[in-house]
Design a protein around this motif. Structure first.
Motif, PDB file in Angstrom:
ATOM      1  N   GLY A 108       0.728  -1.220   0.113  1.00 48.62           N
ATOM      2  CA  GLY A 108       0.062  -0.164   0.120  1.00 48.62           C
ATOM      3  C   GLY A 108       0.953   1.251   0.015  1.00 48.62           C
ATOM      4  N   ILE A 113       5.138   5.162   2.359  1.00 47.25           N
ATOM      5  CA  ILE A 113       5.467   6.316   3.347  1.00 47.25           C
ATOM      6  C   ILE A 113       6.306   6.154   4.398  1.00 47.25           C
ATOM      7  N   TYR A 134      -3.858  13.573   6.901  1.00 47.76           N
ATOM      8  CA  TYR A 134      -4.007  11.916   6.860  1.00 47.76           C
ATOM      9  C   TYR A 134      -3.097  11.399   8.173  1.00 47.76           C
ATOM     10  N   ASN A 184      -7.082  13.968   1.288  1.00 46.25           N
ATOM     11  CA  ASN A 184      -7.850  13.457   2.422  1.00 46.25           C
ATOM     12  C   ASN A 184      -7.310  14.137   3.640  1.00 46.25           C
ATOM     13  N   ASP A 212       1.740  12.601  -1.995  1.00 42.27           N
ATOM     14  CA  ASP A 212       0.590  11.324  -1.853  1.00 42.27           C
ATOM     15  C   ASP A 212      -0.475  11.637  -2.685  1.00 42.27           C
ATOM     16  N   TYR A 215      -5.204   9.390  -4.516  1.00 48.05           N
ATOM     17  CA  TYR A 215      -6.394   9.721  -4.947  1.00 48.05           C
ATOM     18  C   TYR A 215      -6.446  10.602  -6.270  1.00 48.05           C
ATOM     19  N   SER A 241      -1.402   3.691  -4.833  1.00 45.97           N
ATOM     20  CA  SER A 241      -1.711   2.010  -4.640  1.00 45.97           C
ATOM     21  C   SER A 241      -3.062   1.695  -5.346  1.00 45.97           C
ATOM     22  N   SER A 243      -5.392   0.710  -3.744  1.00 42.53           N
ATOM     23  CA  SER A 243      -6.431   0.686  -2.788  1.00 42.53           C
ATOM     24  C   SER A 243      -7.827   1.622  -3.042  1.00 42.53           C
ATOM     25  N   LYS A 244      -7.709   2.665  -3.798  1.00 48.40           N
ATOM     26  CA  LYS A 244      -8.851   3.820  -3.794  1.00 48.40           C
ATOM     27  C   LYS A 244      -9.303   3.533  -5.208  1.00 48.40           C
ATOM     28  N   ARG A 252      -3.453  -4.526   0.178  1.00 43.44           N
ATOM     29  CA  ARG A 252      -2.286  -3.744   0.648  1.00 43.44           C
ATOM     30  C   ARG A 252      -1.238  -4.046  -0.488  1.00 43.44           C
TER      31      ARG A 252
HETATM   32  C1  LIG Z   1      -3.899  10.358   1.785  1.00 44.47           C
HETATM   33  C2  LIG Z   1      -3.649   8.785   2.156  1.00 44.47           C
HETATM   34  N1  LIG Z   1      -2.502   8.266   1.961  1.00 44.47           N
HETATM   35  C3  LIG Z   1      -2.492   7.131   2.210  1.00 44.47           C
HETATM   36  C4  LIG Z   1      -3.429   6.187   2.442  1.00 44.47           C
HETATM   37  C5  LIG Z   1      -3.329   4.706   2.834  1.00 44.47           C
HETATM   38  O1  LIG Z   1      -3.494   4.097   1.593  1.00 44.47           O
HETATM   39  P1  LIG Z   1      -3.064   2.439   1.410  1.00 44.47           P
HETATM   40  O2  LIG Z   1      -4.137   1.694   1.349  1.00 44.47           O
HETATM   41  O3  LIG Z   1      -2.602   2.743  -0.047  1.00 44.47           O
HETATM   42  O4  LIG Z   1      -1.971   2.347   2.133  1.00 44.47           O
HETATM   43  C6  LIG Z   1      -4.945   6.654   2.651  1.00 44.47           C
HETATM   44  C7  LIG Z   1      -5.752   5.725   3.103  1.00 44.47           C
HETATM   45  O5  LIG Z   1      -6.884   6.138   3.487  1.00 44.47           O
HETATM   46  C8  LIG Z   1      -5.023   8.011   2.340  1.00 44.47           C
HETATM   47  O6  LIG Z   1      -6.322   8.594   2.509  1.00 44.47           O
END
Ligand SMILES: Cc1ncc(COP(=O)(O)O)c(C=O)c1O
Length: 404
Positions: A108, A113, A134, A184, A212, A215, A241, A243-244, A252
């Motif tokens: 992820g 990070i 975040y 976020n 980052d 999104y 990633s 993820s979104k 992950r």
């Molecule tokens: C701004 C931001 N960075 C990183 C992440 C972590 O995401 P990941 O699932 O890719 O680790 C999130 C998850 O909500 C997020 O909102």
């Protein structure tokens, strides 16, 4: 056989007390409310799958094929070569030219990070982090015994960074600037002049830019360009990633792309060293990265439209509540309304009272670093429109009572 006699607890490390992650911490209270018989609507965590959005079938196929084809051993610590190449090609196509040997496949965005901050920030070092942020950034910095220095995002100007405030925070200990864009928890996207000003500031102070961009594909008007496009030779690392925008947060699986600047060569080596220590990220899921970046992305068109509709409803309904205001998001699935709290009340008090009387679970703004008396909270608006309407009805009734 020996039998333990001592009853004293095993001590835990001091860093745990400095580590806080509000998005999950409030779940304990939600579970108590649930156990007492109230249905809880979990609007605290940004997981589209939990709200009925599906992982695209071609990603599932790629991961499943990898499992069945026996790709179940350890992989290279930086990631499998074709997947690193797919990330490099995607960044390059977006105007941020990155060679594949500067791409790392990570667990992820989060792991990228953590690897990066661990690689560049010593104990006592400082990192400029947006406020609200975040919370992963402050949590990781706490683990490293380093300091987050918050720069303000201004709700009166659509949550844009306060550049004067940012400039006032630099010290000789400052190592990096974190930029979350699209953001976020605010849902803001920064216009190009703001982005350029952030890069110029970082350059002037020799700061690494952690961009980052998880999104980046979820701007309501389409994908947002990466920071690296504005200056491919700036010391930028882009994080993203599956993820979104690819709807697979549980896998992950993500990546970090380190810009081509020779100023980052030592960072590449340091990240590689740390990545070696955790062997590799989950191998079968890495096979879905190329499928995601080179395959069909039509699910994103539908997803963006769904998000825009939810954002519009959210803003219409929340701004109609007396005592509540909210900046309209332009990306992602978060909104950050503000309640005009009576004196002496905190954002946490409002959020917990809302939870206990309606079952609606949001995260208080102070969990993202904002002052508790400012009255902010974050809502994840991924639920279906019909459910959101009902949730906002409950919030309106509760807020009227709370403020009366
Ligand atoms: C701004 C931001 N960075 C990183 C992440 C972590 O995401 P990941 O699932 O890719 O680790 C999130 C998850 O909500 C997020 O909102």
């Amino acid at each position: 056989m020996t039998t333990a006699k001592t009853r004293t607890s095993i001590p835990t490390a001091g860093r745990v007390h400095r580590f806080s992650y509000a998005i999950r911490n409030i779940v304990a209270e939600a579970q108590r409310v649930e156990a007492a018989g109230t249905r809880v609507r979990y609007l605290n965590i940004g997981d589209p799958v939990a709200f009925g959005f599906h992982t695209p079938a071609h990603l599932v196929d790629a991961a499943e094929r990898a499992l069945r084809d026996g790709h179940n051993g350890y992989g290279p610590s930086a990631g499998i070569a074709p997947e690193r190449e797919a990330v490099a090609a995607d960044c390059t196509a977006k105007g941020f030219p990155v060679p594949a040997d500067r791409v790392f496949i990570t667990a992820g965005t989060s792991e990228g990070i953590e690897l990066t901050l661990s690689a560049v920030v010593d104990s006592g070092g400082e990192v400029l982090v947006p406020m609200p942020t975040y919370p992963l950034y402050t949590a990781v910095l706490a683990k490293l015994d380093a300091r987050a220095k918050y720069y303000r995002l201004d709700p009166a100007r659509g949550w844009m960074p306060d550049l004067d405030h940012l400039k006032s925070l630099v010290t000789p200990a400052t190592r990096a600037l974190v930029v979350i864009d699209p953001n976020n928890p605010t849902g803001a996207v920064y216009p190009v002049p703001v982005r350029r000003a952030l890069l110029a500031f970082a350059d002037e102070h020799n700061l690494l830019v952690l961009a980052d961009e998880v999104y980046g594909e979820l701007g309501f008007d389409g994908a947002v360009e990466p920071y690296g496009r504005l200056d491919p030779d700036a010391p930028i690392i882009s994080f993203s990633s599956l993820s979104k925008a690819y709807l697979a947060p549980g896998w992950r699986t993500g990546w970090m792309a380190i810009g081509r600047s020779p100023r980052l060569d030592d960072v590449v080596s340091a990240v590689k060293k740390l990545a070696d220590g955790r062997l590799c990220s989950t191998v079968p899921m890495q096979y879905a990265v190329m499928a995601a970046l080179q395959g069909d992305r039509s699910h994103q068109i539908a997803f963006r439209e769904a998000l825009r509709a939810r954002a519009t409803l959210t803003i219409d309904r929340l701004t109609a509540i007396p005592g509540m205001s909210c900046v309209a998001p332009t990306a992602a699935f978060y909104a950050m309304p503000r309640v005009a709290l009576p004196p002496g009340r905190t954002d946490e008090d409002y959020v917990l009272s809302l939870l206990r009387s309606t079952g609606v679970l949001c995260v208080y703004g102070s969990g993202f670093g904002l002052p508790p008396a400012d009255g902010f909270l974050r809502i994840v608006f991924l639920a279906p429109l019909e459910e959101l309407r009902e949730i906002y009805d409950r919030m309106a009734r509760f807020t009227a009572d709370y403020l009366s």
